[in-house]
Enzyme design. Structure first.
Site, PDB file in Angstrom:
ATOM      1  N   ASP A 105      35.221  34.947  37.323  1.00  0.00           N
ATOM      2  CA  ASP A 105      36.150  36.301  38.687  1.00  0.00           C
ATOM      3  C   ASP A 105      37.305  35.041  38.768  1.00  0.00           C
ATOM      4  OD1 ASP A 105      34.676  35.057  40.904  1.00  0.00           O
ATOM      5  OD2 ASP A 105      34.775  37.205  41.936  1.00  0.00           O
TER       6      ASP A 105
ATOM      7  N   TYR B 230      35.316  40.179  32.379  1.00  0.00           N
ATOM      8  CA  TYR B 230      34.365  39.669  34.089  1.00  0.00           C
ATOM      9  C   TYR B 230      33.986  40.606  33.851  1.00  0.00           C
ATOM     10  CZ  TYR B 230      33.357  40.380  38.150  1.00  0.00           C
ATOM     11  OH  TYR B 230      31.765  40.726  39.037  1.00  0.00           O
TER      12      TYR B 230
ATOM     13  N   GLU C 176      31.092  47.087  39.322  1.00  0.00           N
ATOM     14  CA  GLU C 176      32.473  46.612  39.215  1.00  0.00           C
ATOM     15  C   GLU C 176      33.415  46.675  38.809  1.00  0.00           C
ATOM     16  OE1 GLU C 176      31.778  43.867  39.818  1.00  0.00           O
ATOM     17  OE2 GLU C 176      29.334  43.092  39.851  1.00  0.00           O
TER      18      GLU C 176
END
Length: 291
Positions: A139, A121, A38
């Site tokens: 996102d 996020y 991520e």
DNA sequence: AACGCGGGGAT
DNA sequence: ATCCCAGCGTT
């Protein structure tokens, strides 16, 4: 059935058949792997992330392994993924995870948000994808799908955690397992079908429920985003040049060698000062080094 | 809310 | 030449 239910059920079924085979979707992929992926995926496309991610996890399979090395090694391994401050933040997160969480990636969104470089996020993505907890994940892909399918607009409005999370929550199935799948499914739709440039509406599983389609695909009405400044000749490019020189050498690079990288002295000084301020560069008697 | 921050691939 | 990419932190 409500539009929300049609969308969630259709996309979860579609995703079960059409999900791309990506490293972070492998069974048994670790929470640490999810966190690393991520970080890398923050503004860097999937295809560029995959090779760096594999290298990274094979070298540093746990937070403790990364935390045991100097931050500069993280910056070096980041290579040209862009936004190298993320490498610094990921290293700092690894240190914090060892110090505050016994070396285990935290599961609570608030604990994740407290890590450097982890925002709305990333925190929810880790909690949802690594731990299977029910959280709305938002996102850029999801914002676009919601803007089109639900709001009937060509593009999303300006990002707002408050607004975006409420909109996603309204679509999210109540069941944990379905919610996790839906987060992935709607993101995948935005990445593969409902794309920014040339959406493939003919291949879209929820075209029949899409309000943008119903409205006849109206063009974007709102304020355009500011045009991005040119990269060539920008401060960003100079920073990248300097950092690239550091990455290419194991030992300190003399100021003289840095000075040779760019003709505009004022701009180069600005770049170096910025890198020092960000902690990406360290000034030593022998020259500049990574931290 | 707006800006700075990387770098590469697609159009 | 421009747009876009599984954003974040600062101002």
């Amino acid at each position: 059935m409500s539009q929300a239910t049609v969308i969630s059920e259709t996309l979860v079924a579609w995703f079960a058949e059409n999900a791309r085979d990506l490293p972070w979707r492998r069974p048994g992929f670790s929470a640490w792997g999810t966190l690393v992926s991520e970080f890398m995926l923050q503004q860097t496309p999937v295809v560029r992330v995959i090779p760096r991610l594999e290298e990274w996890l094979s070298r540093w399979p746990t937070p403790a392994a990364l935390a045991a090395e100097p931050a500069g090694e993280a910056v070096r391994a980041w290579q040209s993924l862009g936004y190298p401050r993320r490498a610094l933040w990921l290293h700092a997160s690894a240190v914090a995870i060892v110090e505050r969480h016994g070396g285990v990636v935290p599961r609570a969104v608030d604990d994740l948000l407290a890590l450097p470089g982890v925002g709305d996020y990333t925190a929810r993505a880790v909690a949802a994808f690594a731990y299977g907890d029910r959280h709305p994940v938002v996102d850029t892909n999801i914002r676009r799908v919601i803007a089109r399918a639900v709001a009937g607009q060509a593009e999303p409005g300006p990002p707002s955690a408050r607004v975006d999370l409420v909109a996603m929550e309204a679509l999210l199935p109540h069941d944990d397992v379905a919610a996790r799948a839906f987060n992935g499914a709607i993101m995948e739709l935005g990445a593969v079908v409902c794309t920014a440039r040339a959406p493939r509406c003919d291949a879209c599983p929820i075209a029949h429920a899409c309000l943008w389609r119903t409205a006849g695909y109206p063009g974007f009405e709102g304020r355009r985003k500011a045009v991005q400044k040119k990269y060539e000749g920008s401060d960003r490019q100079v920073r990248g040049l300097v950092l690239g020189a550091l990455r290419a050498h194991d030992d300190a690079v003399p100021a003289q060698a840095i000075a040779a990288l760019w003709p505009d002295v004022e701009q180069l000084d600005r770049a170096v000062a910025g890198l020092l301020k960000d902690g990406l560069l360290v000034d030593t008697p022998a020259g500049y080094t990574l931290p």
